[in-house]
Motif scaffolding. Structure first.
Motif, PDB file in Angstrom:
ATOM      1  N   THR A   1      -0.451  -5.819  -2.946  1.00 23.15           N
ATOM      2  CA  THR A   1      -0.556  -4.989  -3.958  1.00 23.15           C
ATOM      3  C   THR A   1       0.753  -4.824  -4.511  1.00 23.15           C
ATOM      4  OG1 THR A   1      -0.426  -2.825  -2.807  1.00 23.15           O
ATOM      5  CG2 THR A   1      -2.496  -3.992  -3.234  1.00 23.15           C
TER       6      THR A   1
ATOM      7  N   GLY B   1      -6.084   1.434 -11.862  1.00 22.78           N
ATOM      8  CA  GLY B   1      -7.019   1.544 -10.630  1.00 22.78           C
ATOM      9  C   GLY B   1      -8.512   2.031 -11.154  1.00 22.78           C
ATOM     10  N   GLU B   2      -8.804   1.760 -12.666  1.00 21.90           N
ATOM     11  CA  GLU B   2     -10.094   2.029 -13.134  1.00 21.90           C
ATOM     12  C   GLU B   2     -10.567   0.892 -13.710  1.00 21.90           C
ATOM     13  OE1 GLU B   2      -8.859   6.822 -14.406  1.00 21.90           O
ATOM     14  OE2 GLU B   2      -8.773   5.124 -16.059  1.00 21.90           O
TER      15      GLU B   2
ATOM     16  N   ASP C   1      -6.753  -5.996 -10.678  1.00 23.01           N
ATOM     17  CA  ASP C   1      -7.398  -5.799  -9.664  1.00 23.01           C
ATOM     18  C   ASP C   1      -8.706  -6.576  -9.589  1.00 23.01           C
ATOM     19  OD1 ASP C   1      -5.936  -3.773  -8.470  1.00 23.01           O
ATOM     20  OD2 ASP C   1      -6.531  -2.240  -9.735  1.00 23.01           O
TER      21      ASP C   1
ATOM     22  N   LYS D   1     -12.225   3.079  -9.468  1.00 20.78           N
ATOM     23  CA  LYS D   1     -13.213   4.320 -10.162  1.00 20.78           C
ATOM     24  C   LYS D   1     -13.782   3.248 -11.444  1.00 20.78           C
ATOM     25  CE  LYS D   1     -12.955   8.440 -12.665  1.00 20.78           C
ATOM     26  NZ  LYS D   1     -12.393   9.688 -12.950  1.00 20.78           N
TER      27      LYS D   1
ATOM     28  N   SER E   1       0.921  -1.320   0.085  1.00 21.78           N
ATOM     29  CA  SER E   1       0.031   0.017  -0.057  1.00 21.78           C
ATOM     30  C   SER E   1       1.075   1.373  -0.099  1.00 21.78           C
ATOM     31  CB  SER E   1      -1.060  -0.082   1.353  1.00 21.78           C
ATOM     32  OG  SER E   1      -0.208  -0.171   2.431  1.00 21.78           O
TER      33      SER E   1
ATOM     34  N   LEU F   1     -13.651  -1.561  -2.925  1.00 24.74           N
ATOM     35  CA  LEU F   1     -12.411  -1.555  -3.473  1.00 24.74           C
ATOM     36  C   LEU F   1     -11.990  -0.252  -3.994  1.00 24.74           C
ATOM     37  CD1 LEU F   1     -12.492  -4.742  -5.500  1.00 24.74           C
ATOM     38  CD2 LEU F   1     -11.808  -4.543  -3.196  1.00 24.74           C
ATOM     39  N   PRO F   2     -10.554   0.503  -3.899  1.00 22.89           N
ATOM     40  CA  PRO F   2     -10.428   1.594  -4.274  1.00 22.89           C
ATOM     41  C   PRO F   2     -10.284   1.662  -5.911  1.00 22.89           C
ATOM     42  CG  PRO F   2      -8.346   0.518  -3.726  1.00 22.89           C
ATOM     43  CD  PRO F   2      -9.602  -0.877  -3.370  1.00 22.89           C
TER      44      PRO F   2
ATOM     45  N   LYS G   1     -17.578  -1.179  -4.984  1.00 27.12           N
ATOM     46  CA  LYS G   1     -17.824  -0.281  -3.899  1.00 27.12           C
ATOM     47  C   LYS G   1     -16.642  -0.474  -2.791  1.00 27.12           C
ATOM     48  CE  LYS G   1     -21.601   1.449  -2.999  1.00 27.12           C
ATOM     49  NZ  LYS G   1     -23.137   1.633  -2.336  1.00 27.12           N
TER      50      LYS G   1
END
Length: 389
Positions: free
Chosen positions: A78, A195-196, A120, A156, A24, A153-154, A151
């Motif tokens: 991660t 991250g998307e 992810d 977008k 992280s 999870l980090p 929701k």
């Protein structure tokens, strides 16, 4: 050597390097980077991206191994892999460590640690869930289901269509299995990257990525390029939904490709002289609704319209970018029929002592060069030359 000569010399650019960040806190692996012998990242539109990192492990004076015993690598930690082009850094992969495979052969100098990773989406495979989504009075769109499942999870969710509306859709699977089914039902792609999450149809009208240059002199960045043009794919997908009650009639329909063309002439037009189109037929599955089978048929015929496939390999340093799946790219230098805009289907990124290579597969539903919707950026060499004037 003068400035212009330097700009025209492929060696003017420094070799792309790789950066590995773990945890992280995104901790750089530091001195262990010198022990990494190879990295392979496999990205695709229709499945999870994966990565494999091979480290030539070494034993220290305490008897511990520098990588395996470093405490940096652990299951479900991660991990991010970046390509450093000196002027900018592009992310290649983001996800989780899924498997650690140390090996200790007879020759201690050949000890290795192999680290296997998934993107992810792996975080959505941990729990088998039983749940009902939506009901007759409050249908729930597939986009809303995606939003709910990611929701915690980090991540977008990028802009996209709502997809089908579910009325009492039963889930008896992991979240990722459900989302893969819903993507298939809508004829959508589902891509986890940087991250998307993208959940939607092919993005054919997006601005193209940096161009692939074949036989372009000093601006060449493509090491090889080959095209295959397949004939035996359907022009039409006919569908049928069985009668809901005795005495009722089946509901039927047909779907034809409705996507924008990546070229002047549709690939399907080259079989039109036979008089009849090539037709595939499907039936409704289980409690599939008419809307769902229509969407599935549309997705099938749209995918089948991409008869043109191209395979090749980029020199990552000369290209100067990470080629991304699920986006368009312009190919230059292969003639007027096979040149133009393609869609990126898969990319395998390889970092090794030989450098950075990107092996790609592109798809296309038309032939002939056209003006792209967004102007393709110039190669680094041509951009530098243009800035001189």
């Amino acid at each position: 050597m003068g400035l212009l000569d330097q700009l025209l010399d492929p060696g003017f650019r420094q070799a792309a390097s790789v950066e590995i960040l773990v945890g992280s806190a995104k901790t750089d692996i530091g001195s262990l980077a010198a022990l990494v012998s190879s990295i392979e990242v496999r990205a695709a539109r229709m499945e999870a991206a994966s990565a494999s990192i091979t480290i030539d492990d070494r034993r220290d004076t305490n008897g511990d191994y520098m990588a395996a015993d470093a405490g940096l690598f652990a299951r479900w930690e991660t991990i991010v892999i970046n390509a450093d082009f000196q002027t900018h850094i592009d992310e290649v992969f983001r996800g989780y460590i899924m498997e650690l495979k140390p090996s200790y052969p007879q020759n201690g100098g050949e000890a290795k640690l192999v680290i296997e990773c998934l993107d992810d989406s792996a975080a959505l495979s941990r729990e088998h869930q039983r749940k009902v989504w939506g009901d007759e009075t409050a249908p729930m769109t597939d986009r809303a289901i995606v939003e709910e499942l990611i929701k915690p999870l980090p991540l977008k969710l990028l802009d996209g269509p709502d997809g089908a509306s579910a009325r009492a859709l039963t889930q008896d699977s992991t979240p990722i299995a459900l989302l893969q089914d819903r993507a298939k039902a809508n004829g959508f792609e589902m891509i986890f990257e940087r991250g998307e999450v993208y959940f939607g149809p092919k993005r054919l009208e997006a601005d193209p990525q940096a161009p692939i240059m074949v036989y372009a002199g000093s601006a060449t960045n493509c090491l090889n390029f080959a095209v295959s043009d397949e004939a035996n794919k359907p022009d039409v997908v006919a569908w049928e939904k069985a009668p809901a009650t005795d005495g009722a009639e089946a509901v039927t329909g047909e779907a034809v490709a409705d996507l924008p063309l990546l070229g002047k002439y549709p690939a399907a037009s080259e079989g039109a002289g036979l008089g009849t189109p090539a037709i595939a037929r499907i039936k409704g599955e289980g409690d599939e609704t008419v809307d769902e089978i229509e969407a599935r048929a549309q997705g099938m015929v749209n995918e089948a319209s991409f008869r043109i496939r191209a395979n090749g390999e980029l020199d990552g340093t000369l290209y100067g970018h990470v080629l991304r799946v699920g986006g368009t790219v312009t190919v230059d230098g292969v003639g007027s029929r096979n040149g133009g805009v393609y869609y990126v289907d898969t990319v395998t990124h390889q970092f090794s002592p030989d450098g950075y290579r990107q092996q790609f597969q592109l798809i296309r539903n038309a032939v002939g060069e056209t003006e792209a919707v967004g102007a393709a950026p110039l190669s680094p060499v041509l951009s530098a030359i243009q800035n001189l004037f």
